[in-house]
Design a protein around this motif. Structure first.
Motif, PDB file in Angstrom:
ATOM      1  N   GLN A   1       0.835  -1.197   0.000  1.00  0.00           N
ATOM      2  CA  GLN A   1       0.000   0.000   0.000  1.00  0.00           C
ATOM      3  C   GLN A   1       0.875   1.254   0.000  1.00  0.00           C
ATOM      4  O   GLN A   1       0.614   2.208  -0.722  1.00  0.00           O
ATOM      5  CB  GLN A   1      -0.880  -0.021   1.241  1.00  0.00           C
ATOM      6  N   GLN A   2       1.915   1.183   0.833  1.00  0.00           N
ATOM      7  CA  GLN A   2       2.847   2.298   0.940  1.00  0.00           C
ATOM      8  C   GLN A   2       3.419   2.638  -0.434  1.00  0.00           C
ATOM      9  O   GLN A   2       3.509   3.784  -0.823  1.00  0.00           O
ATOM     10  CB  GLN A   2       3.980   1.898   1.895  1.00  0.00           C
TER      11      GLN A   2
ATOM     12  N   SER B   1       2.120   2.028  -3.411  1.00  0.00           N
ATOM     13  CA  SER B   1       1.216   2.638  -4.390  1.00  0.00           C
ATOM     14  C   SER B   1       0.943   4.097  -4.023  1.00  0.00           C
ATOM     15  O   SER B   1       0.746   4.933  -4.890  1.00  0.00           O
ATOM     16  CB  SER B   1      -0.088   1.845  -4.488  1.00  0.00           C
ATOM     17  N   LEU B   2       0.961   4.365  -2.726  1.00  0.00           N
ATOM     18  CA  LEU B   2       0.821   5.767  -2.310  1.00  0.00           C
ATOM     19  C   LEU B   2       1.984   6.584  -2.841  1.00  0.00           C
ATOM     20  O   LEU B   2       1.806   7.666  -3.390  1.00  0.00           O
ATOM     21  CB  LEU B   2       0.820   5.850  -0.785  1.00  0.00           C
TER      22      LEU B   2
END
Ligand SMILES: Nc1ncnc2c1ncn2[C@@H]1O[C@H](COP(=O)(O)OP(=O)(O)OP(=O)(O)O)[C@@H](O)[C@H]1O
Ligand SMILES: [Mg+2]
Length: 403
Positions: A2-3, A5-6
């Motif tokens: 997730q990190q 893609s952020l």
């Protein structure tokens, strides 16, 4: 993951080149120094206020004209210059600008006078004193100041609507009481018939001088837009015909410069969001839709609940039948809606008034027909696109619990 893609989102954003160089120049809060096509008005107002530089009281002035014709922008620019000149010459002119539409400043006579007293450094509690006492504090402070005060009451019509014209009456008389200072009033309104309803004494005093701002035409709007677009966008990203299109659309809407500027800014934002390299005509079309949609939703939100119930009934009736509806039918469904949502139903006569108001706001269309199978009646239908209508319906359902 997730990190990561952020990270990508932010990195990609940083890599993207903005189409804007200085978007702030297209914000409605920006006060441009250069105001094309308002030279005549700027000069008239400047000549009128100039006596204040020699310690003389300028005549009161009433400025009026439709929305977006540059009234506020011109007054701000002229008075700013006047302030500077006063400082240079050692005859300081005190200029107080109040936007009477701001609720916390001007919803009662008390608040307004208290606000003015505070502008002169007087302590006034936010409630509790007799209004006369608050006036006295303001007048004392004003007289101690030993200066010319130019008090600008922008959107003065909304003030009178909320508090009546007592306040204006008192202000126009104040010079009789002051020994050292003098007060000049500048009232601004986009309600062209505003002074008609004033006490005749207030009217003649406020309108010692009057100045009408007429609507801009398409060519003038083009110049105004161009002068702001040149610095707001990166060079070369505004496609051919875009400025002209925004100007033409805004000219159709009574020559409103605010609308023209909004159209151009939103077009730019939409182009940027869709990764286009240039702003094009199609972005202007989309901007127009988006602005209209937001405007309609805003108006619906600001309506009283009764009016929302009437609108809800109209939308639902129309959806069921897809043909124009009669007042009687609206009233029947409206009564049902009232029952289920805890409102006290109004008479058909009042509902009919609410229908007229919604018509005037442009949300529905209601036209009287005098022939055909309906006899003489009003036929009603929504006046917004299907898409906007659905959004209004959702808003009424989700936020105001209809249905
Ligand atoms: N001649 C002009 N040149 C550049 N920008 C302008 C000009 N006239 C108006 N504008 C801009 O258009 C917008 C609307 O103008 P303004 O707020 O002065 O309108 P207004 O007449 O006060 O309208 P309202 O009656 O709604 O208050 C502002 O962003 C203002 O900066
Ligand atoms: Mg204004």
């Amino acid at each position: 993951m997730q990190q990561q893609s952020l990270d990508t989102i932010f990195d990609e954003y940083m890599k993207k080149e903005s189409l804007f160089q200085n978007k702030n120049l297209l914000s409605t809060n920006h006060n441009p120094k250069n105001l094309p096509h308002r030279n005549k008005e700027i000069r008239s107002i400047a000549s009128l206020l100039a006596p204040s530089l020699k310690g003389n009281k300028p005549s009161n002035l009433f400025v009026y004209g439709k929305t977006g014709t540059g009234k506020s922008a011109v007054i701000k620019s002229v008075t700013e210059k006047l302030r500077e000149k006063g400082e240079e010459n050692g005859t300081e002119v005190k200029i107080v600008y109040l936007n009477c539409k701001l609720r916390k400043v001007a919803d009662t006579e008390y608040r307004l006078v208290a606000e003015l007293a505070r502008k002169f450094g007087k302590e006034v509690p936010s409630t509790g004193l007799p209004t006369d006492e608050v006036y006295e504090r303001f007048f004392d402070a004003l007289d101690d100041d030993k200066r010319i005060l130019i008090l600008i009451l922008d959107e003065i019509d909304s003030l009178v609507e909320k508090t009546g014209d007592e306040f204006l009456y008192n202000l126009t008389r104040v010079n009789e009481e002051l020994k050292n200072s003098k007060l000049s009033l500048v009232g601004i309104s986009n309600d062209l018939s505003f002074t008609n309803d004033l006490d005749p004494r207030v009217k003649s005093s406020l309108s010692e001088e009057e100045l009408l701002f007429s609507p801009y035409n398409a060519t003038q709007l083009e110049d105004i837009l161009q002068s702001r677009a040149d610095k707001a966008f990166v060079e070369g990203v505004v496609g051919g015909g875009v400025v002209q299109k925004c100007a033409a659309l805004a000219a159709q809407e009574h020559g409103d410069a605010r609308r023209a500027i909004d159209l151009l800014r939103v077009s730019g934002e939409l182009a940027e969001r869709s990764d286009a390299e240039k702003v094009r005509g199609e972005h202007v079309d989309r901007a127009e839709n988006e602005i209209d949609r937001n405007k309609v939703l805003e108006v619906v939100e600001s309506q009283p609940r009764q009016s929302q119930a009437v609108l809800w009934s109209i939308i639902n009736l129309f959806e069921d039948r897809d043909e124009m509806i009669q007042t009687g039918e609206v009233h029947s469904l409206y009564e049902e809606v009232c029952r289920t949502s805890g409102l006290n139903p109004l008479t058909q006569r009042r509902v009919s008034d609410l229908i007229s108001e919604l018509d005037m706001l442009g949300i529905i269309q209601a036209k009287v027909t005098s022939k055909g199978r309906y006899g003489r009646t009003r036929l009603i239908k929504p006046a917004v696109s299907v898409n906007v209508k659905n959004q209004v319906k959702n808003l009424l359902k989700e936020k105001y619990y209809f249905g």
